[in-house]
Design a protein around this motif. Sequence first.
Motif, PDB file in Angstrom:
ATOM      1  N   VAL A  95      57.022  51.247  38.004  1.00  0.00           N
ATOM      2  CA  VAL A  95      56.050  52.217  38.084  1.00  0.00           C
ATOM      3  C   VAL A  95      56.127  51.301  36.154  1.00  0.00           C
ATOM      4  O   VAL A  95      54.418  51.118  35.547  1.00  0.00           O
ATOM      5  CB  VAL A  95      55.618  53.471  38.269  1.00  0.00           C
ATOM      6  CG1 VAL A  95      55.682  54.027  39.827  1.00  0.00           C
ATOM      7  CG2 VAL A  95      55.848  55.184  36.982  1.00  0.00           C
ATOM      8  N   ARG A  96      56.883  51.592  35.379  1.00  0.00           N
ATOM      9  CA  ARG A  96      56.668  51.317  34.406  1.00  0.00           C
ATOM     10  C   ARG A  96      56.217  49.799  34.328  1.00  0.00           C
ATOM     11  O   ARG A  96      56.188  49.386  33.478  1.00  0.00           O
ATOM     12  CB  ARG A  96      58.424  51.578  33.587  1.00  0.00           C
ATOM     13  CG  ARG A  96      58.251  52.782  33.069  1.00  0.00           C
ATOM     14  CD  ARG A  96      59.435  53.079  32.431  1.00  0.00           C
ATOM     15  NE  ARG A  96      59.812  54.017  31.625  1.00  0.00           N
ATOM     16  CZ  ARG A  96      59.811  54.607  30.372  1.00  0.00           C
ATOM     17  NH1 ARG A  96      59.014  53.624  29.360  1.00  0.00           N
ATOM     18  NH2 ARG A  96      59.655  55.406  29.764  1.00  0.00           N
ATOM     19  N   VAL A  97      56.836  48.989  35.083  1.00  0.00           N
ATOM     20  CA  VAL A  97      56.672  47.702  35.408  1.00  0.00           C
ATOM     21  C   VAL A  97      55.386  47.608  35.333  1.00  0.00           C
ATOM     22  O   VAL A  97      54.391  47.101  35.189  1.00  0.00           O
ATOM     23  CB  VAL A  97      57.875  46.787  35.800  1.00  0.00           C
ATOM     24  CG1 VAL A  97      57.329  45.173  36.385  1.00  0.00           C
ATOM     25  CG2 VAL A  97      59.400  46.748  35.850  1.00  0.00           C
ATOM     26  N   GLN A  98      54.830  48.603  36.514  1.00  0.00           N
ATOM     27  CA  GLN A  98      53.696  48.264  36.996  1.00  0.00           C
ATOM     28  C   GLN A  98      52.839  48.412  35.289  1.00  0.00           C
ATOM     29  O   GLN A  98      51.705  47.253  36.054  1.00  0.00           O
ATOM     30  CB  GLN A  98      53.339  49.095  38.168  1.00  0.00           C
ATOM     31  CG  GLN A  98      52.356  49.289  38.744  1.00  0.00           C
ATOM     32  CD  GLN A  98      51.498  49.857  39.161  1.00  0.00           C
ATOM     33  OE1 GLN A  98      51.918  51.369  39.503  1.00  0.00           O
ATOM     34  NE2 GLN A  98      50.567  49.890  40.483  1.00  0.00           N
ATOM     35  N   SER A  99      52.671  49.070  34.550  1.00  0.00           N
ATOM     36  CA  SER A  99      52.148  49.536  33.703  1.00  0.00           C
ATOM     37  C   SER A  99      51.900  47.900  33.036  1.00  0.00           C
ATOM     38  O   SER A  99      51.322  48.065  32.593  1.00  0.00           O
ATOM     39  CB  SER A  99      52.050  50.499  33.356  1.00  0.00           C
ATOM     40  OG  SER A  99      51.418  51.251  32.308  1.00  0.00           O
ATOM     41  N   GLY A 100      53.380  47.588  32.782  1.00  0.00           N
ATOM     42  CA  GLY A 100      53.118  46.672  31.412  1.00  0.00           C
ATOM     43  C   GLY A 100      52.632  45.718  31.761  1.00  0.00           C
ATOM     44  O   GLY A 100      52.064  44.524  31.208  1.00  0.00           O
ATOM     45  N   LEU A 101      52.466  45.278  33.363  1.00  0.00           N
ATOM     46  CA  LEU A 101      52.109  44.272  33.594  1.00  0.00           C
ATOM     47  C   LEU A 101      50.246  44.246  34.240  1.00  0.00           C
ATOM     48  O   LEU A 101      49.758  42.873  34.897  1.00  0.00           O
ATOM     49  CB  LEU A 101      52.762  43.783  35.452  1.00  0.00           C
ATOM     50  CG  LEU A 101      54.112  43.616  35.481  1.00  0.00           C
ATOM     51  CD1 LEU A 101      54.611  43.437  36.851  1.00  0.00           C
ATOM     52  CD2 LEU A 101      54.462  42.064  34.485  1.00  0.00           C
ATOM     53  N   GLY A 102      50.311  45.463  33.845  1.00  0.00           N
ATOM     54  CA  GLY A 102      48.298  45.428  34.443  1.00  0.00           C
ATOM     55  C   GLY A 102      47.991  45.206  35.505  1.00  0.00           C
ATOM     56  O   GLY A 102      47.412  45.395  35.660  1.00  0.00           O
TER      57      GLY A 102
END
Length: 325
Positions: A95-102
């Motif tokens: 979910v951190r990656v999800q947020s970072g990718l928009g």
Amino acid sequence: MTATRSRIIGVGSYLPEKILTNADMADIVDTSDDWIFQRTGIRQRHIAADSEMTSDLALSAARNALDAAGISGSELDLIVLATATPDQTFPATAVRVQSGLGMTRGMAYDVQAVCSGFVYALTLADNHIRLGQSRRALVIGAETFSRILDWDDRSTCVLFGDGAGAVVLAAETGFGTYDDFGILTTHLHSDGRYHDMLYVDGGPSSTGTAGKLRMQGREVFKHAVSKMSEVIDEALATTGFSPEEINWVVPHQANRRIIEATAKKLGIPMSRVVISVDRHANTSAASIPLALAEGVGDGRIRKGDLVLLEAMGGGFTWASALIRW
């Protein structure tokens, strides 16, 4: 009859800037370049900076894979991230990656199958696509194993490194034959009776600490060769292909001797095996996508090639995937 199948449309990787050579390791523990290389085939490994978390490595690899695919993070509807070294106990590093990718829709979650994790994650993403639950998926293997190593144990600390690799999957329709494109078949296994041969001696509900990696090297070697050979045979039996028809094998990069022994057992020449363990060491769930990114990036793996992925990890877990590129 047509069928929906997952096709890899982009591959990316990331390695931390810091490199520890075998000579550097000799300054840390009682070892030498010759001792390490003769037993493992490893020359160096990348180590994450103190400020780098697993999500940072994963996000960099993901962005590179998305660039290769020509799509943005907002177009994804699924992220499956394989890691045994998450940022936190929860929430999922994905979910951190999800947020970072928009990416603000769909789902993102972690998978923990240690060194087999990337093939597990690939299988789950493929299943989501086949069931119509996803159209664009990102599969990542990312690890910071340097954080769970006992740097006084020369039998384990010399073996591992940090890194991340990722692939983008797209749902496409084809005729559904094994001569067609995409992920053709995947096979997953585990057997918890082997837990004590490769494990970390910590965890939130046992010690309250992350713990350190422990391994019975000789036993792991023996089981790795037999179980990876079996799961490769399973993929070939399912599809009807012979070892001679495999263009490229992209194995888990644990130890060159394991890779060579497995290839020999199957009658596959090393000239058709992608090797990166000498420069990356064992990066657990990241090792297969890192090697895959090399094979695609330097032009060895081409459209139409039959590519076999195989791995074994703690648990034990073991897995294979056969892909028509």
